[in-house]
Design an enzyme around this catalytic site. Structure first.
Site, short mmCIF file in Angstrom:
data_model
loop_
_atom_site.label_atom_id
_atom_site.label_comp_id
_atom_site.label_asym_id
_atom_site.label_seq_id
_atom_site.Cartn_x
_atom_site.Cartn_y
_atom_site.Cartn_z
N GLY A 21 44.19 34.09 42.23
CA GLY A 21 43.78 35.49 42.03
C GLY A 21 43.49 36.17 43.36
O GLY A 21 42.53 36.94 43.49
N ALA A 22 44.37 35.93 44.35
CA ALA A 22 44.09 36.38 45.72
C ALA A 22 44.62 37.78 46.00
O ALA A 22 44.50 38.26 47.11
CB ALA A 22 44.70 35.39 46.71
N ASN A 23 45.16 38.45 44.99
CA ASN A 23 45.69 39.79 45.24
C ASN A 23 44.65 40.88 45.09
O ASN A 23 44.92 42.05 45.34
CB ASN A 23 46.88 40.09 44.31
CG ASN A 23 46.50 40.02 42.84
OD1 ASN A 23 46.32 38.94 42.32
ND2 ASN A 23 46.37 41.16 42.18
N GLY A 25 40.11 41.95 44.90
CA GLY A 25 38.68 41.65 44.89
C GLY A 25 38.26 40.49 45.78
O GLY A 25 38.64 40.38 46.94
N ILE A 26 37.45 39.60 45.19
CA ILE A 26 36.86 38.48 45.92
C ILE A 26 37.96 37.56 46.48
O ILE A 26 37.87 37.08 47.61
CB ILE A 26 35.95 37.64 44.97
CG1 ILE A 26 34.93 38.53 44.25
CG2 ILE A 26 35.29 36.49 45.71
CD1 ILE A 26 34.00 39.29 45.13
N GLY A 27 38.99 37.33 45.67
CA GLY A 27 40.06 36.42 46.10
C GLY A 27 40.81 36.98 47.29
O GLY A 27 41.16 36.23 48.22
N SER A 148 29.69 32.65 37.85
CA SER A 148 29.01 33.94 37.80
C SER A 148 27.56 33.72 37.40
O SER A 148 27.25 32.77 36.65
CB SER A 148 29.68 34.83 36.75
OG SER A 148 28.86 35.93 36.42
N TYR A 173 32.89 35.11 27.84
CA TYR A 173 32.92 35.13 29.32
C TYR A 173 31.85 34.19 29.87
O TYR A 173 32.13 33.36 30.74
CB TYR A 173 32.68 36.55 29.83
CG TYR A 173 32.66 36.64 31.35
CD1 TYR A 173 33.82 36.40 32.09
CD2 TYR A 173 31.48 36.93 32.04
CE1 TYR A 173 33.81 36.47 33.48
CE2 TYR A 173 31.47 37.00 33.43
CZ TYR A 173 32.63 36.78 34.14
OH TYR A 173 32.62 36.84 35.53
N1 NAP Z 1 33.01 41.11 40.82
C1 NAP Z 1 31.86 40.60 40.35
O1 NAP Z 1 30.81 41.27 40.30
C2 NAP Z 1 31.83 39.19 39.86
C3 NAP Z 1 30.60 38.68 39.44
C4 NAP Z 1 30.53 37.35 39.03
C5 NAP Z 1 31.65 36.56 39.06
N2 NAP Z 1 32.85 37.08 39.45
C6 NAP Z 1 34.02 36.18 39.46
O2 NAP Z 1 34.76 36.38 40.64
C7 NAP Z 1 36.11 36.00 40.43
C8 NAP Z 1 37.04 37.04 41.03
O3 NAP Z 1 36.90 38.25 40.32
P1 NAP Z 1 36.94 39.68 41.02
O4 NAP Z 1 35.63 40.29 40.83
O5 NAP Z 1 37.52 39.57 42.38
O6 NAP Z 1 37.94 40.42 40.01
P2 NAP Z 1 39.38 41.08 40.21
O7 NAP Z 1 39.38 42.02 41.35
O8 NAP Z 1 39.74 41.60 38.87
O9 NAP Z 1 40.29 39.83 40.57
C9 NAP Z 1 40.60 38.87 39.60
C10 NAP Z 1 41.86 38.15 40.04
O10 NAP Z 1 42.19 37.18 39.03
C11 NAP Z 1 43.56 37.34 38.73
N3 NAP Z 1 43.93 36.85 37.41
C12 NAP Z 1 43.54 37.32 36.20
N4 NAP Z 1 44.16 36.64 35.22
C13 NAP Z 1 44.97 35.74 35.83
C14 NAP Z 1 45.89 34.77 35.38
N5 NAP Z 1 46.17 34.63 34.07
N6 NAP Z 1 46.55 34.02 36.27
C15 NAP Z 1 46.33 34.18 37.59
N7 NAP Z 1 45.49 35.10 38.10
C16 NAP Z 1 44.83 35.87 37.23
C17 NAP Z 1 43.80 38.83 38.85
O11 NAP Z 1 45.19 39.10 38.91
P3 NAP Z 1 45.76 40.55 38.46
O12 NAP Z 1 45.44 41.49 39.57
O13 NAP Z 1 47.21 40.26 38.31
O14 NAP Z 1 45.09 40.90 37.17
C18 NAP Z 1 43.07 39.09 40.15
O15 NAP Z 1 43.86 38.70 41.23
C19 NAP Z 1 36.26 35.81 38.91
O16 NAP Z 1 36.27 34.43 38.61
C20 NAP Z 1 35.01 36.46 38.34
O17 NAP Z 1 34.61 35.87 37.12
C21 NAP Z 1 32.96 38.37 39.86
#
Ligand code: NAP
Length: 308
Positions: A21-23, A25-27, A148, A173
């Site tokens: 998921g490196a495209n 947010g956090i990734g 999380s 979730y």
């Molecule tokens: N942001 C927060 O406040 C927060 C808080 C607690 C935990 N987290 C955790 O942090 C992690 C990263 O989340 P983020 O906040 O950076 O969200 P994000 O910006 O939505 O990024 C999520 C990433 O996961 C990818 N993804 C989703 N479904 C997938 C699949 N079936 N196969 C491969 N990749 C997939 C997305 O790809 P697409 O772009 O193609 O959808 C995107 O690259 C998650 O595990 C989340 O639970 C985040």
């Protein structure tokens, strides 16, 4: 670890990292900062277009980066197997199990598992198991799984991992994020029993403004909810740069302990990385072992390299 920043990331030249998921947010930030320190980074993303765009963004921000896209859809175990089969390197220093989805309407993966548990837990369980031989061949390798603070809302239900009886999106979730921690706990125990030189640790970003929060409202066309999410992200969230710090800490800092959980130090919400509170059920050996055997059964992936 007080005040730890990206400047504290050690040199990573010669290291290989995979970030799921490196495209976004956090990734994305994690991949970029690992590349900045010299690691060769594989951006494992489900969309070729978004994945390659992220690689190009990294090249624009870090001109000497070594980064590449590889397709990985965690909602399709066939795709996870293809990714592992095509993995071109004979060692892997760092696997960051970051990709995730949150509070989606009910759906299932290609394999028939509930989407949140399927993508967030089963997909990463399978990926880690398939990459385990290269991780074991790499002295000092790490597996960092992104959970999380919201894991605390619900323990897993071992009798209903896929929410077949009743689906509540936030509970699903939270259960998937509890599973991320229980997975790290059980993997740590198994690595230790095997005498493996691999550390499994977990991290969470607190509340960071990313695409995560808006995904479900966008999918369902809930405009008002989208606007509320945007406002919340603007007012209360920290930037993705800050949210990625605990992940980068767990991935690269010296002395990170097996089964540790790193998160923002201010109320699990924001601030510099520090040890994070976790619900006691994420440290339950019996639940960890039961989740493990259920995950092996439901994914068809068994961690043979840790057996015997
Ligand atoms: N942001 C927060 O406040 C927060 C808080 C607690 C935990 N987290 C955790 O942090 C992690 C990263 O989340 P983020 O906040 O950076 O969200 P994000 O910006 O939505 O990024 C999520 C990433 O996961 C990818 N993804 C989703 N479904 C997938 C699949 N079936 N196969 C491969 N990749 C997939 C997305 O790809 P697409 O772009 O193609 O959808 C995107 O690259 C998650 O595990 C989340 O639970 C985040």
């Amino acid at each position: 670890m007080s005040g730890w920043t990206v400047n504290d990331i050690p040199g990573l030249t010669g290291r290989i990292a995979v970030v799921t998921g490196a495209n976004s947010g956090i990734g994305y930030v994690t991949a970029r900062e690992l590349a900045r320190k010299g690691a060769r980074v594989v951006l494992a993303c489900r969309s070729e277009v978004r994945g390659n765009a992220a690689v190009n963004r990294i090249f624009a921000e870090v001109p000497d980066a070594v980064a590449e896209f590889a397709r990985l859809d965690l909602g399709d175990l066939g795709s996870v197997r293809d990714f592992a089969d095509r993995f071109p390197y004979d060692h892997l220093d760092l696997l960051v199990n970051n990709a995730g989805v949150m509070a989606l309407p009910y759906g299932t993966t290609a394999d028939g598992n509930e989407t949140q548990f399927g993508v967030n837990h089963f997909g990463h369980f399978a990926l880690t198991g398939l990459l385990l031989p290269v991780l074991l061949d790499t002295p000092g390798a790490r597996v960092v799984t992104v959970s999380s603070g919201m894991h605390a809302l619900a323990n897993i239900d071992l009798t209903d991992l896929n929410s077949d009886r009743r689906y509540r999106r936030w509970t699903a979730y939270a259960r998937s994020k509890t599973a991320n921690l229980l997975f790290t706990h059980e993997l740590s125990r198994r690595l230790a029993a095997h005498g493996a030189d691999v550390v499994a640790a977990a991290a969470h970003p607190g509340y960071a403004a990313t695409n995560l929060q808006g995904a479900a409202p966008r999918m369902e066309g809930r405009r008002l909810a989208e606007r509320v999410v945007e406002l919340g992200n603007r007012v209360f969230a920290q930037p993705a740069e800050a949210g990625a710090l605990p992940v980068l800490y767990a991935a690269t800092a010296a002395g990170v302990r097996p089964d540790s959980f790193t998160g923002p130090s201010l109320m699990m919400w924001r601030g510099a990385p520090g040890p994070s509170w976790r619900a006691p059920w994420t440290l339950n050996d019996e639940a960890g072992a039961l989740l493990w055997s259920a995950s092996e059964r439901l994914t068809g992936i068994s961690y043979d390299a840790l057996k015997g």
